[in-house]
Scaffold this motif. Structure first.
Motif, mmCIF file in Angstrom:
data_model
loop_
_atom_site.group_PDB
_atom_site.id
_atom_site.type_symbol
_atom_site.label_atom_id
_atom_site.label_comp_id
_atom_site.label_asym_id
_atom_site.label_seq_id
_atom_site.Cartn_x
_atom_site.Cartn_y
_atom_site.Cartn_z
ATOM 1 N N ILE A 178 -0.892 -9.316 4.305
ATOM 2 C CA ILE A 178 -1.373 -7.955 4.048
ATOM 3 C C ILE A 178 -0.285 -7.144 3.365
ATOM 4 N N LEU A 179 0.915 -7.209 3.887
ATOM 5 C CA LEU A 179 2.039 -6.456 3.323
ATOM 6 C C LEU A 179 2.262 -6.816 1.852
ATOM 7 N N GLU A 180 2.282 -8.096 1.549
ATOM 8 C CA GLU A 180 2.525 -8.538 0.171
ATOM 9 C C GLU A 180 1.384 -8.167 -0.769
ATOM 10 N N THR A 181 0.141 -8.304 -0.317
ATOM 11 C CA THR A 181 -0.979 -8.002 -1.211
ATOM 12 C C THR A 181 -1.122 -6.508 -1.483
ATOM 13 N N ILE A 182 -0.842 -5.666 -0.484
ATOM 14 C CA ILE A 182 -0.938 -4.232 -0.783
ATOM 15 C C ILE A 182 0.203 -3.794 -1.692
ATOM 16 N N ALA A 183 1.358 -4.420 -1.547
ATOM 17 C CA ALA A 183 2.480 -4.099 -2.435
ATOM 18 C C ALA A 183 2.166 -4.491 -3.874
ATOM 19 N N THR A 184 1.537 -5.638 -4.047
ATOM 20 C CA THR A 184 1.153 -6.085 -5.388
ATOM 21 C C THR A 184 0.064 -5.198 -5.972
ATOM 22 N N THR A 185 -0.961 -4.912 -5.179
ATOM 23 C CA THR A 185 -2.083 -4.104 -5.634
ATOM 24 C C THR A 185 -1.645 -2.698 -6.026
ATOM 25 N N ALA A 186 -0.786 -2.093 -5.227
ATOM 26 C CA ALA A 186 -0.336 -0.719 -5.504
ATOM 27 C C ALA A 186 0.859 -0.664 -6.455
ATOM 28 N N GLU A 187 1.343 -1.830 -6.886
ATOM 29 C CA GLU A 187 2.443 -1.948 -7.854
ATOM 30 C C GLU A 187 3.737 -1.287 -7.370
ATOM 31 N N PHE A 188 4.052 -1.494 -6.084
ATOM 32 C CA PHE A 188 5.257 -0.890 -5.518
ATOM 33 C C PHE A 188 6.526 -1.342 -6.222
ATOM 34 N N ASP A 189 6.600 -2.619 -6.582
ATOM 35 C CA ASP A 189 7.822 -3.139 -7.203
ATOM 36 C C ASP A 189 7.839 -2.994 -8.719
ATOM 37 N N ASN A 190 6.695 -2.680 -9.316
ATOM 38 C CA ASN A 190 6.627 -2.586 -10.784
ATOM 39 C C ASN A 190 6.862 -1.186 -11.322
ATOM 40 N N PRO B 141 8.481 2.587 -10.343
ATOM 41 C CA PRO B 141 9.224 3.405 -9.377
ATOM 42 C C PRO B 141 8.391 4.605 -8.916
ATOM 43 N N GLY B 142 8.500 4.910 -7.627
ATOM 44 C CA GLY B 142 7.831 6.085 -7.089
ATOM 45 C C GLY B 142 6.381 5.889 -6.697
ATOM 46 N N THR B 143 5.851 4.662 -6.813
ATOM 47 C CA THR B 143 4.445 4.459 -6.471
ATOM 48 C C THR B 143 4.232 4.326 -4.969
ATOM 49 N N GLY B 144 5.249 3.968 -4.234
ATOM 50 C CA GLY B 144 5.114 3.882 -2.790
ATOM 51 C C GLY B 144 5.951 2.776 -2.194
ATOM 52 N N ILE B 145 5.925 2.716 -0.876
ATOM 53 C CA ILE B 145 6.618 1.665 -0.139
ATOM 54 C C ILE B 145 5.736 1.234 1.028
ATOM 55 N N ALA B 146 6.009 0.060 1.552
ATOM 56 C CA ALA B 146 5.328 -0.430 2.749
ATOM 57 C C ALA B 146 6.317 -1.258 3.549
ATOM 58 N N PHE B 147 6.190 -1.195 4.849
ATOM 59 C CA PHE B 147 7.041 -1.984 5.727
ATOM 60 C C PHE B 147 6.291 -2.251 7.019
ATOM 61 N N GLN B 148 6.784 -3.209 7.781
ATOM 62 C CA GLN B 148 6.142 -3.543 9.047
ATOM 63 C C GLN B 148 7.154 -3.504 10.174
ATOM 64 N N ILE B 149 6.662 -3.165 11.357
ATOM 65 C CA ILE B 149 7.508 -3.157 12.538
ATOM 66 C C ILE B 149 6.761 -3.864 13.669
ATOM 67 N N ASP B 150 7.521 -4.420 14.600
ATOM 68 C CA ASP B 150 6.931 -5.095 15.751
ATOM 69 C C ASP B 150 6.309 -4.061 16.688
ATOM 70 N N VAL B 151 5.194 -4.437 17.285
ATOM 71 C CA VAL B 151 4.541 -3.598 18.286
ATOM 72 C C VAL B 151 4.701 -4.298 19.624
ATOM 73 N N GLU B 152 5.332 -3.628 20.550
ATOM 74 C CA GLU B 152 5.575 -4.226 21.854
ATOM 75 C C GLU B 152 4.287 -4.338 22.665
ATOM 76 N N ASP B 153 3.442 -3.330 22.593
ATOM 77 C CA ASP B 153 2.215 -3.323 23.370
ATOM 78 C C ASP B 153 1.213 -2.415 22.683
ATOM 79 N N ALA B 154 -0.069 -2.700 22.866
ATOM 80 C CA ALA B 154 -1.125 -1.872 22.281
ATOM 81 C C ALA B 154 -2.303 -1.817 23.242
ATOM 82 N N ILE B 155 -2.875 -0.649 23.381
ATOM 83 C CA ILE B 155 -4.031 -0.437 24.241
ATOM 84 C C ILE B 155 -5.158 0.124 23.384
ATOM 85 N N GLY B 156 -6.382 -0.270 23.700
ATOM 86 C CA GLY B 156 -7.533 0.221 22.955
ATOM 87 C C GLY B 156 -7.935 -0.682 21.807
ATOM 88 N N VAL B 157 -7.449 -1.909 21.830
ATOM 89 C CA VAL B 157 -7.734 -2.836 20.730
ATOM 90 C C VAL B 157 -8.456 -4.103 21.202
#
Length: 116
Positions: free
Chosen positions: A71-83, A85-101
């Motif tokens: 998901i991270l790689e495809t949204i970066a490609t689609t939104a042209e983050f690396d092509n 400058p200034g179009t956006g950024i994306a990153f991921q972080i670990d989630v220790e716990d989630a409720i309601g899912v």
């Protein structure tokens, strides 16, 4: 089940495209925070105190970890983050716990079982 939180900061005209791309690659939904403002290497241009930059949206995707990198790689490609400058950024972080899912966990469990 383990989750990752993908955070994408995108130009507001690319929000729908990024959400659609994420859904096609395994995301089950998104939270959109509108009208965020950011600043990169170059300072934003102003005119009488008003910022001339386009607005940004903050997109939050809580996704199963097996889908997160794709998901991270495809949204970066689609939104042209690396092509462009200034179009956006994306990153991921670990989630220790989630409720309601639990509804997502049930659906994801079936998807993962089918792929194994």
């Amino acid at each position: 089940m383990h989750f990752k939180l993908i955070i994408a900061l995108v130009e507001d005209d690319k929000t729908d495209l990024v959400i659609e791309t994420a859904r096609k690659n395994g995301a089950k939904g998104a939270t959109v925070v509108n009208n965020a403002r950011g600043e990169g290497r170059k300072r934003s241009k102003t005119f009488f105190g008003l910022t001339l930059e386009t607005q940004r949206d903050v997109l939050l995707f809580l996704v199963e970890e097996h889908h997160s990198r794709r998901i991270l790689e495809t949204i970066a490609t689609t939104a042209e983050f690396d092509n462009k400058p200034g179009t956006g950024i994306a990153f991921q972080i670990d989630v220790e716990d989630a409720i309601g899912v639990m509804h997502q966990v049930e659906e994801l469990t079936h998807e993962l079982e089918d792929s194994i």
